[in-house]
Motif scaffolding. Structure first.
Motif, PDB file in Angstrom:
ATOM      1  N   ILE A  18     -18.744 -16.584  17.172  1.00 30.00           N
ATOM      2  CA  ILE A  18     -18.394 -16.703  15.745  1.00 30.00           C
ATOM      3  C   ILE A  18     -17.256 -17.709  15.579  1.00 30.00           C
ATOM      4  N   GLY A  19     -16.226 -17.603  16.403  1.00 37.73           N
ATOM      5  CA  GLY A  19     -15.113 -18.553  16.333  1.00 37.73           C
ATOM      6  C   GLY A  19     -15.577 -19.981  16.550  1.00 37.73           C
ATOM      7  N   GLU A  20     -16.444 -20.175  17.526  1.00 35.47           N
ATOM      8  CA  GLU A  20     -16.983 -21.513  17.798  1.00 35.47           C
ATOM      9  C   GLU A  20     -17.799 -22.017  16.602  1.00 35.47           C
ATOM     10  N   LEU A  21     -18.644 -21.153  16.042  1.00 37.02           N
ATOM     11  CA  LEU A  21     -19.447 -21.512  14.869  1.00 37.02           C
ATOM     12  C   LEU A  21     -18.544 -21.889  13.692  1.00 37.02           C
ATOM     13  N   MET A  22     -17.505 -21.101  13.434  1.00 38.49           N
ATOM     14  CA  MET A  22     -16.591 -21.388  12.332  1.00 38.49           C
ATOM     15  C   MET A  22     -15.962 -22.772  12.490  1.00 38.49           C
ATOM     16  N   ARG A  23     -15.429 -23.054  13.676  1.00 37.19           N
ATOM     17  CA  ARG A  23     -14.784 -24.344  13.907  1.00 37.19           C
ATOM     18  C   ARG A  23     -15.776 -25.492  13.767  1.00 37.19           C
ATOM     19  N   CYS A  62     -26.347 -15.049  11.454  1.00 34.97           N
ATOM     20  CA  CYS A  62     -27.731 -15.517  11.555  1.00 34.97           C
ATOM     21  C   CYS A  62     -27.855 -16.171  12.918  1.00 34.97           C
ATOM     22  N   GLU A  63     -28.837 -15.716  13.670  1.00 25.04           N
ATOM     23  CA  GLU A  63     -29.045 -16.214  15.021  1.00 25.04           C
ATOM     24  C   GLU A  63     -30.392 -16.913  15.091  1.00 25.04           C
ATOM     25  N   ALA A  64     -30.400 -18.111  15.677  1.00 27.55           N
ATOM     26  CA  ALA A  64     -31.639 -18.871  15.853  1.00 27.55           C
ATOM     27  C   ALA A  64     -31.609 -19.546  17.216  1.00 27.55           C
ATOM     28  N   GLU A  65     -32.701 -19.447  17.909  1.00 29.64           N
ATOM     29  CA  GLU A  65     -32.825 -20.095  19.215  1.00 29.64           C
ATOM     30  C   GLU A  65     -31.665 -19.735  20.148  1.00 29.64           C
ATOM     31  N   GLY A  66     -31.222 -18.458  20.067  1.00 31.61           N
ATOM     32  CA  GLY A  66     -30.178 -17.968  20.953  1.00 31.61           C
ATOM     33  C   GLY A  66     -28.767 -18.383  20.571  1.00 31.61           C
ATOM     34  N   GLN A  67     -28.598 -19.008  19.403  1.00 35.85           N
ATOM     35  CA  GLN A  67     -27.275 -19.457  18.972  1.00 35.85           C
ATOM     36  C   GLN A  67     -26.969 -18.922  17.573  1.00 35.85           C
ATOM     37  N   VAL A  69     -25.868 -19.566  13.963  1.00 36.05           N
ATOM     38  CA  VAL A  69     -25.919 -20.749  13.107  1.00 36.05           C
ATOM     39  C   VAL A  69     -25.286 -20.503  11.737  1.00 36.05           C
ATOM     40  N   ALA A  70     -24.992 -19.260  11.410  1.00 38.06           N
ATOM     41  CA  ALA A  70     -24.314 -18.922  10.158  1.00 38.06           C
ATOM     42  C   ALA A  70     -23.651 -17.562  10.311  1.00 38.06           C
ATOM     43  N   CYS A  71     -22.586 -17.357   9.536  1.00 37.13           N
ATOM     44  CA  CYS A  71     -21.898 -16.068   9.551  1.00 37.13           C
ATOM     45  C   CYS A  71     -21.182 -15.877   8.223  1.00 37.13           C
ATOM     46  N   GLY A  72     -20.914 -14.644   7.915  1.00 35.54           N
ATOM     47  CA  GLY A  72     -20.178 -14.320   6.701  1.00 35.54           C
ATOM     48  C   GLY A  72     -20.314 -12.849   6.393  1.00 35.54           C
ATOM     49  N   GLY A  73     -19.535 -12.393   5.450  1.00 36.24           N
ATOM     50  CA  GLY A  73     -19.613 -10.985   5.092  1.00 36.24           C
ATOM     51  C   GLY A  73     -18.689 -10.656   3.945  1.00 36.24           C
ATOM     52  N   TRP A  74     -18.345  -9.388   3.884  1.00 35.05           N
ATOM     53  CA  TRP A  74     -17.484  -8.913   2.810  1.00 35.05           C
ATOM     54  C   TRP A  74     -16.530  -7.883   3.377  1.00 35.05           C
ATOM     55  N   SER A  75     -15.490  -7.624   2.608  1.00 33.58           N
ATOM     56  CA  SER A  75     -14.490  -6.677   3.067  1.00 33.58           C
ATOM     57  C   SER A  75     -14.227  -5.608   2.021  1.00 33.58           C
ATOM     58  N   LYS A  76     -14.041  -4.421   2.510  1.00 30.17           N
ATOM     59  CA  LYS A  76     -13.622  -3.304   1.664  1.00 30.17           C
ATOM     60  C   LYS A  76     -12.122  -3.102   1.786  1.00 30.17           C
ATOM     61  N   ARG A  77     -11.457  -4.130   2.317  1.00 30.39           N
ATOM     62  CA  ARG A  77     -10.002  -4.086   2.502  1.00 30.39           C
ATOM     63  C   ARG A  77      -9.339  -5.166   1.650  1.00 30.39           C
ATOM     64  N   ASP A  78      -8.026  -5.134   1.580  1.00 35.08           N
ATOM     65  CA  ASP A  78      -7.287  -5.922   0.593  1.00 35.08           C
ATOM     66  C   ASP A  78      -7.069  -7.396   0.949  1.00 35.08           C
ATOM     67  N   LYS A  79      -7.345  -7.815   2.160  1.00 30.78           N
ATOM     68  CA  LYS A  79      -7.117  -9.216   2.539  1.00 30.78           C
ATOM     69  C   LYS A  79      -8.180 -10.098   1.887  1.00 30.78           C
ATOM     70  N   LEU A  80      -7.733 -11.191   1.224  1.00 30.20           N
ATOM     71  CA  LEU A  80      -8.662 -12.032   0.474  1.00 30.20           C
ATOM     72  C   LEU A  80      -9.347 -13.073   1.355  1.00 30.20           C
ATOM     73  N   TYR A  81      -8.615 -13.686   2.280  1.00 33.10           N
ATOM     74  CA  TYR A  81      -9.239 -14.693   3.132  1.00 33.10           C
ATOM     75  C   TYR A  81      -8.466 -14.856   4.433  1.00 33.10           C
ATOM     76  N   ALA A 105     -15.111 -15.268   4.877  1.00 33.55           N
ATOM     77  CA  ALA A 105     -15.441 -16.018   6.091  1.00 33.55           C
ATOM     78  C   ALA A 105     -16.904 -16.437   6.185  1.00 33.55           C
ATOM     79  N   MET A 106     -17.361 -17.157   5.166  1.00 33.76           N
ATOM     80  CA  MET A 106     -18.732 -17.674   5.144  1.00 33.76           C
ATOM     81  C   MET A 106     -18.743 -19.062   5.790  1.00 33.76           C
ATOM     82  N   PHE A 107     -19.568 -19.224   6.818  1.00 27.22           N
ATOM     83  CA  PHE A 107     -19.680 -20.505   7.519  1.00 27.22           C
ATOM     84  C   PHE A 107     -21.129 -20.729   7.931  1.00 27.22           C
ATOM     85  N   VAL A 108     -21.591 -21.954   7.763  1.00 29.83           N
ATOM     86  CA  VAL A 108     -22.919 -22.354   8.231  1.00 29.83           C
ATOM     87  C   VAL A 108     -22.738 -23.634   9.041  1.00 29.83           C
ATOM     88  N   ARG A 109     -23.368 -23.676  10.189  1.00 32.60           N
ATOM     89  CA  ARG A 109     -23.305 -24.878  11.016  1.00 32.60           C
ATOM     90  C   ARG A 109     -23.872 -26.059  10.227  1.00 32.60           C
TER      91      ARG A 109
END
Length: 185
Positions: A18-23, A62-67, A69-81, A105-109
């Motif tokens: 996830i960290g690698e995908l985000m960067r 989202c995983e494709a071909e073993g990698q 390629v996208a990530c993101g979600g939502w929080s029920k906690r108070d931190k905004l970003y 933390a929405m990221f797409v390669r």
């Protein structure tokens, strides 16, 4: 794994990927909206996976071909970003009756953009936040995400600044989506 990307809940095992995908996403996509200094700061400060989201079961990949390629979600906690620093109330659980959930933390390669992956993650966020009783989603969009959020149905509340720990300030937009209970977004 071949074929269409698979959307699933993230696990702790996914954290390095996830960290690698985000960067990679920031380095691929941000230069279309931000200068070199802003892109470098975003790649440093906005790309730390938040394991609280994973532990809460509200972060997806989202995983494709073993990698991943996208990530993101939502929080029920108070931190905004991610990158907003640490505040005393960040881990406080939000009241779904009176407070909005936070899309985070929405990221797409870069080579996987415009294929519906961000929308699929947002659909999952809507579904799961609504199931937990939330009535509204909010987010702090960086400029690359604004077109996706607008097309999904988020409304812009106001222009905002996203200050990063090294003094760089990114342009952002505070946005909101009402969960009306009608199933589809």
């Amino acid at each position: 794994m071949t074929g269409a990307p698979v959307l699933r809940a993230a696990t702790r095992v996914d954290v390095p990927a996830i960290g690698e995908l985000m960067r990679r996403s920031v380095l691929d996509v941000f230069p279309r909206f931000h200068d070199e200094r802003e892109t470098a700061a975003a790649a440093r400060y906005l790309t730390e996976p938040d394991t609280v989201l994973i532990d809460d079961g509200t972060y997806f990949v989202c995983e494709a071909e073993g990698q991943l390629v996208a990530c993101g979600g939502w929080s029920k906690r108070d931190k905004l970003y991610t990158g907003s620093g640490a505040a005393p109330g960040d881990d406080r659980r939000l009241d779904p009756e009176t407070e909005p959930a936070r899309v985070r933390a929405m990221f797409v390669r870069g080579d996987w953009t415009r294929r519906g992956l961000g929308r699929a993650i947002l659909d999952r966020c809507v579904e799961t936040a609504r199931a937990e009783g939330f009535q509204t989603l909010v987010l702090m969009a960086t400029l690359p995400g604004v077109p996706l959020y607008r097309s999904f149905g988020f409304r812009e509340l106001r222009a905002a600044e996203v200050p990063l720990p090294n003094g760089v300030v990114l342009d952002g937009v505070s946005m909101e989506y009402i969960l009306d209970g009608e199933g589809e977004s």
